[in-house]
Design a protein around this motif. Structure first.
Motif, PDB file in Angstrom:
ATOM      1  N   ALA A  62      -6.248  -5.076   4.055  1.00 53.65           N
ATOM      2  CA  ALA A  62      -5.100  -4.357   3.218  1.00 53.65           C
ATOM      3  C   ALA A  62      -5.233  -4.973   1.754  1.00 53.65           C
ATOM      4  O   ALA A  62      -5.627  -6.078   1.481  1.00 53.65           O
ATOM      5  CB  ALA A  62      -3.870  -4.466   3.597  1.00 53.65           C
ATOM      6  N   ARG A  63      -5.185  -4.104   0.770  1.00 56.32           N
ATOM      7  CA  ARG A  63      -5.194  -4.282  -0.595  1.00 56.32           C
ATOM      8  C   ARG A  63      -3.970  -5.214  -0.966  1.00 56.32           C
ATOM      9  O   ARG A  63      -2.714  -4.987  -0.559  1.00 56.32           O
ATOM     10  CB  ARG A  63      -5.225  -3.178  -1.540  1.00 56.32           C
ATOM     11  CG  ARG A  63      -6.625  -2.544  -1.314  1.00 56.32           C
ATOM     12  CD  ARG A  63      -6.774  -1.231  -2.363  1.00 56.32           C
ATOM     13  NE  ARG A  63      -5.782  -0.678  -3.096  1.00 56.32           N
ATOM     14  CZ  ARG A  63      -5.052   0.493  -3.101  1.00 56.32           C
ATOM     15  NH1 ARG A  63      -6.103   1.311  -2.573  1.00 56.32           N
ATOM     16  NH2 ARG A  63      -4.205   0.791  -3.564  1.00 56.32           N
ATOM     17  N   GLU A  64      -4.172  -6.146  -1.928  1.00 52.24           N
ATOM     18  CA  GLU A  64      -2.745  -6.899  -2.430  1.00 52.24           C
ATOM     19  C   GLU A  64      -1.878  -6.077  -3.245  1.00 52.24           C
ATOM     20  O   GLU A  64      -0.508  -6.152  -2.740  1.00 52.24           O
ATOM     21  CB  GLU A  64      -3.381  -8.087  -3.379  1.00 52.24           C
ATOM     22  CG  GLU A  64      -2.289  -8.657  -4.192  1.00 52.24           C
ATOM     23  CD  GLU A  64      -1.634  -9.747  -3.123  1.00 52.24           C
ATOM     24  OE1 GLU A  64      -0.102  -9.800  -3.230  1.00 52.24           O
ATOM     25  OE2 GLU A  64      -1.887  -9.974  -2.132  1.00 52.24           O
ATOM     26  N   ASP A  65      -2.171  -5.089  -3.917  1.00 50.60           N
ATOM     27  CA  ASP A  65      -1.191  -4.305  -4.681  1.00 50.60           C
ATOM     28  C   ASP A  65      -0.380  -3.289  -3.682  1.00 50.60           C
ATOM     29  O   ASP A  65       0.580  -3.054  -3.844  1.00 50.60           O
ATOM     30  CB  ASP A  65      -2.014  -3.363  -5.845  1.00 50.60           C
ATOM     31  CG  ASP A  65      -3.032  -2.653  -5.330  1.00 50.60           C
ATOM     32  OD1 ASP A  65      -3.748  -2.998  -4.096  1.00 50.60           O
ATOM     33  OD2 ASP A  65      -3.458  -1.539  -6.063  1.00 50.60           O
ATOM     34  N   ALA A  66      -0.993  -2.855  -2.472  1.00 51.82           N
ATOM     35  CA  ALA A  66      -0.367  -2.322  -1.475  1.00 51.82           C
ATOM     36  C   ALA A  66       0.726  -2.741  -1.096  1.00 51.82           C
ATOM     37  O   ALA A  66       1.812  -2.208  -0.687  1.00 51.82           O
ATOM     38  CB  ALA A  66      -1.474  -1.626  -0.246  1.00 51.82           C
ATOM     39  N   TYR A  67       0.687  -4.000  -0.840  1.00 48.79           N
ATOM     40  CA  TYR A  67       1.865  -5.042  -0.590  1.00 48.79           C
ATOM     41  C   TYR A  67       2.978  -4.859  -1.515  1.00 48.79           C
ATOM     42  O   TYR A  67       4.209  -4.583  -1.253  1.00 48.79           O
ATOM     43  CB  TYR A  67       1.501  -6.252  -0.321  1.00 48.79           C
ATOM     44  CG  TYR A  67       0.640  -6.466   1.016  1.00 48.79           C
ATOM     45  CD1 TYR A  67       1.298  -7.063   2.089  1.00 48.79           C
ATOM     46  CD2 TYR A  67      -0.721  -6.662   1.056  1.00 48.79           C
ATOM     47  CE1 TYR A  67       0.487  -7.149   3.213  1.00 48.79           C
ATOM     48  CE2 TYR A  67      -1.357  -6.675   1.981  1.00 48.79           C
ATOM     49  CZ  TYR A  67      -0.867  -7.131   3.229  1.00 48.79           C
ATOM     50  OH  TYR A  67      -1.705  -7.461   4.626  1.00 48.79           O
ATOM     51  N   ARG A  68       2.876  -4.991  -2.749  1.00 48.58           N
ATOM     52  CA  ARG A  68       3.752  -4.903  -3.731  1.00 48.58           C
ATOM     53  C   ARG A  68       4.456  -3.537  -3.804  1.00 48.58           C
ATOM     54  O   ARG A  68       5.493  -3.354  -3.960  1.00 48.58           O
ATOM     55  CB  ARG A  68       3.268  -5.257  -5.218  1.00 48.58           C
ATOM     56  CG  ARG A  68       2.946  -6.750  -5.038  1.00 48.58           C
ATOM     57  CD  ARG A  68       2.744  -7.207  -6.561  1.00 48.58           C
ATOM     58  NE  ARG A  68       1.391  -6.622  -7.180  1.00 48.58           N
ATOM     59  CZ  ARG A  68       0.368  -6.720  -7.101  1.00 48.58           C
ATOM     60  NH1 ARG A  68      -0.070  -7.843  -6.529  1.00 48.58           N
ATOM     61  NH2 ARG A  68      -0.796  -6.046  -7.575  1.00 48.58           N
ATOM     62  N   ALA A  69       3.498  -2.521  -3.603  1.00 47.52           N
ATOM     63  CA  ALA A  69       3.814  -1.171  -3.921  1.00 47.52           C
ATOM     64  C   ALA A  69       4.787  -0.649  -2.797  1.00 47.52           C
ATOM     65  O   ALA A  69       5.758   0.022  -2.541  1.00 47.52           O
ATOM     66  CB  ALA A  69       2.677   0.082  -4.060  1.00 47.52           C
TER      67      ALA A  69
END
Length: 111
Positions: free
Chosen positions: A31-38
Motif C-alpha cells: 500500500a502507498r504511504e500517502d493512503a495511510y495518511r488519507a
C-alpha cells in the motif's frame, strides 16, 4: 491417538495464524504511504513493523498468548485498515460501475 490428532489441529491453527500475518504484512507493504495518511490510520512504517513482528513471533516464539496477540494485530489490519486504504485509493471496484451493480446490471431493489 486422540492426542495426536489434536496436535495436528493445533499445528494447522498455528500455520493459519502465520499465513494470516504474512498476508497482512504483504498487503501493508504494497500500500502507498500517502493512503495511510488519507485514511487517517497509523503510518505505513508502524503497520509494517507491527506485522513483521507478528510474523517473527509466529515463527520463533512458541508462546500462545503472544501468537494470539500477533494474530489480533493482523486481523485489525485486515478488517479495519486495509478496507480504509482501498476506499481511499479507489481499489476494489475496477470495472467502473456502482457498488450496487450485480452481474447483469444495477440492482434496483425489485422495483
Amino acid at each position: 491417538m486422540l492426542l495426536s490428532g489434536f496436535g495436528t489441529v493445533i499445528q494447522l491453527l498455528y500455520l493459519l495464524m502465520l499465513a494470516l500475518a504474512v498476508v497482512a504484512l504483504v498487503f501493508a507493504s504494497i500500500a502507498r504511504e500517502d493512503a495511510y495518511r488519507a485514511a487517517d490510520k497509523k503510518t505505513k512504517k508502524f503497520w509494517v513493523i507491527l506485522l513483521a513482528v507478528a510474523v517473527a513471533v509466529n515463527l520463533f516464539v512458541p508462546m500462545l498468548f503472544l501468537i494470539l496477540a500477533a494474530t489480533v494485530g493482523s486481523i485489525v489490519f485486515l478488517v479495519d485498515v486495509r478496507p480504509a486504504l482501498k476506499a481511499v485509493t479507489g481499489g476494489g471496484n475496477r470495472r467502473g460501475g456502482s457498488s450496487s451493480d450485480g452481474p447483469y446490471g444495477p440492482y434496483n431493489g425489485g422495483r
